[in-house]
Design an enzyme around this catalytic site. Structure first.
Site, PDB file in Angstrom:
ATOM      1  N   ASP A   1      55.255  56.834  56.393  1.00  0.00           N
ATOM      2  CA  ASP A   1      55.610  55.436  56.193  1.00  0.00           C
ATOM      3  C   ASP A   1      54.468  54.803  55.391  1.00  0.00           C
ATOM      4  OD1 ASP A   1      56.625  52.763  56.675  1.00  0.00           O
ATOM      5  OD2 ASP A   1      55.034  52.596  58.188  1.00  0.00           O
TER       6      ASP A   1
ATOM      7  N   ASP B   1      53.794  50.743  55.010  1.00  0.00           N
ATOM      8  CA  ASP B   1      53.222  49.522  55.596  1.00  0.00           C
ATOM      9  C   ASP B   1      52.711  49.753  57.005  1.00  0.00           C
ATOM     10  OD1 ASP B   1      53.549  47.602  53.506  1.00  0.00           O
ATOM     11  OD2 ASP B   1      55.709  47.806  53.821  1.00  0.00           O
TER      12      ASP B   1
HETATM   13  C1  XBP Z   1      57.622  47.423  56.453  1.00  0.00           C
HETATM   14  C2  XBP Z   1      58.360  46.203  56.150  1.00  0.00           C
HETATM   15  C3  XBP Z   1      58.327  45.677  54.771  1.00  0.00           C
HETATM   16  C4  XBP Z   1      57.200  44.775  54.382  1.00  0.00           C
HETATM   17  C5  XBP Z   1      57.575  43.956  53.186  1.00  0.00           C
HETATM   18  O1  XBP Z   1      58.425  48.307  57.236  1.00  0.00           O
HETATM   19  O2  XBP Z   1      59.044  45.679  56.981  1.00  0.00           O
HETATM   20  O3  XBP Z   1      59.481  44.933  54.666  1.00  0.00           O
HETATM   21  O4  XBP Z   1      56.867  43.926  55.477  1.00  0.00           O
HETATM   22  O5  XBP Z   1      58.021  44.695  52.120  1.00  0.00           O
HETATM   23  P1  XBP Z   1      58.134  49.873  57.241  1.00  0.00           P
HETATM   24  P2  XBP Z   1      59.153  44.096  51.135  1.00  0.00           P
HETATM   25  O6  XBP Z   1      56.637  50.062  57.314  1.00  0.00           O
HETATM   26  O7  XBP Z   1      58.794  50.363  58.497  1.00  0.00           O
HETATM   27  O8  XBP Z   1      58.731  50.491  56.005  1.00  0.00           O
HETATM   28  O9  XBP Z   1      58.892  42.624  50.985  1.00  0.00           O
HETATM   29  O10 XBP Z   1      58.965  44.839  49.817  1.00  0.00           O
HETATM   30  O11 XBP Z   1      60.504  44.367  51.754  1.00  0.00           O
HETATM   31 MG    MG Z   2      55.369  50.612  58.870  1.00  0.00          MG
END
Ligand code: XBP
Ligand code: MG
Length: 230
Positions: free
Chosen positions: A8, A10
């Protein structure tokens, strides 16, 4: 045998939510003349909605904005541009210990993939910055799927592109939403928590760690051990 690791982005590769996305969302609200500024605490609650655009839209709807859908789309496009600029400026750093794991995987010739709900405009430069250019063989983003996590689509797409069955792969996630997506795709998953996710429910995880480093690092040997045990 472990044949690939799917990361993953983020919260897993870097503390992007607090130090990257949150300021970008707030700057985008200001750029659109909106009197909205999310605090760190409020943003932690909003993270239960996956995907930045849906996160903004849900927030606007709850406050009875009539044009929530189109306004969220416009604000999110600005946020995506601002965050991509931040990434290109090199403002984000990898979580401690991640670089050692990546070096171990590269050394062993084990392919790295990425599965994220984020947008390709910033995911590609961020992955290059944190993992090294060309390090990730497969990168599946929120632009490549119709259903975001916790739906498994992003992980299923990563498996397809790796041409591997789920049993050959280990996923590394930071959140309950991500864990649900990876395990629904049949992938053994290690959770590396952060400040926003440490109190979430990680039932079904093969292992839960507070970081990649520490006295029992999540290095290649540990990934192989956890994968073999499940
Ligand atoms: C991460 C997220 C993302 C970011 C924002 O989830 O929820 O939406 O907060 O990114 P994960 P965008 O780590 O589970 O993938 O604004 O580009 O959507
Ligand atoms: Mg994440």
């Amino acid at each position: 045998m472990l044949q690939a690791v799917v990361f993953d982005v983020d919260g897993t590769l870097a503390d992007t939510e607090r130090t990257g996305h949150l300021p970008a969302f707030n700057a985008a609200f200001a750029a659109h003349g909106l009197d909205i500024c999310w605090s760190e605490t409020e943003y932690g609650r909003l993270l239960h909605t996956a995907g930045g655009r849906a996160r903004i839209e849900g927030y606007l709807r709850a406050r009875s904005f009539g044009n929530a859908e189109s306004l969220a789309a416009a604000v999110h496009a600005t946020k995506t541009r601002l965050f991509a600029e931040m990434v290109r400026s090199g403002a984000l750093v990898a979580r401690p210990g991640l670089t050692d794991l990546v070096a171990g995987l590269n050394g062993a010739g084990i392919p790295i993939a990425v599965a994220t709900t984020g947008r390709r405009a910033w995911v590609d430069p961020l992955v290059a910055l944190l993992l090294g250019p060309g390090s990730a063989e497969v990168v599946v983003t929120g632009d490549d799927v119709s259903r975001l996590k916790p739906h498994p689509q992003v992980y299923l797409r990563a498996l397809e592109r790796l041409q591997l069955p789920p049993e050959a792969v280990l996923a590394i996630e930071d959140s309950a939403i991500g864990l649900r997506a990876a395990t629904a795709a049949g992938i053994t998953t290690v959770v590396v928590t952060n400040g926003y996710t440490s109190d979430q429910d990680f039932t079904g995880a093969a292992a839960v760690r507070a970081g990649f480093g520490g006295h029992r690092p999540l290095d290649l040997a540990e990934c192989e051990r956890v994968h073999a045990a499940h």
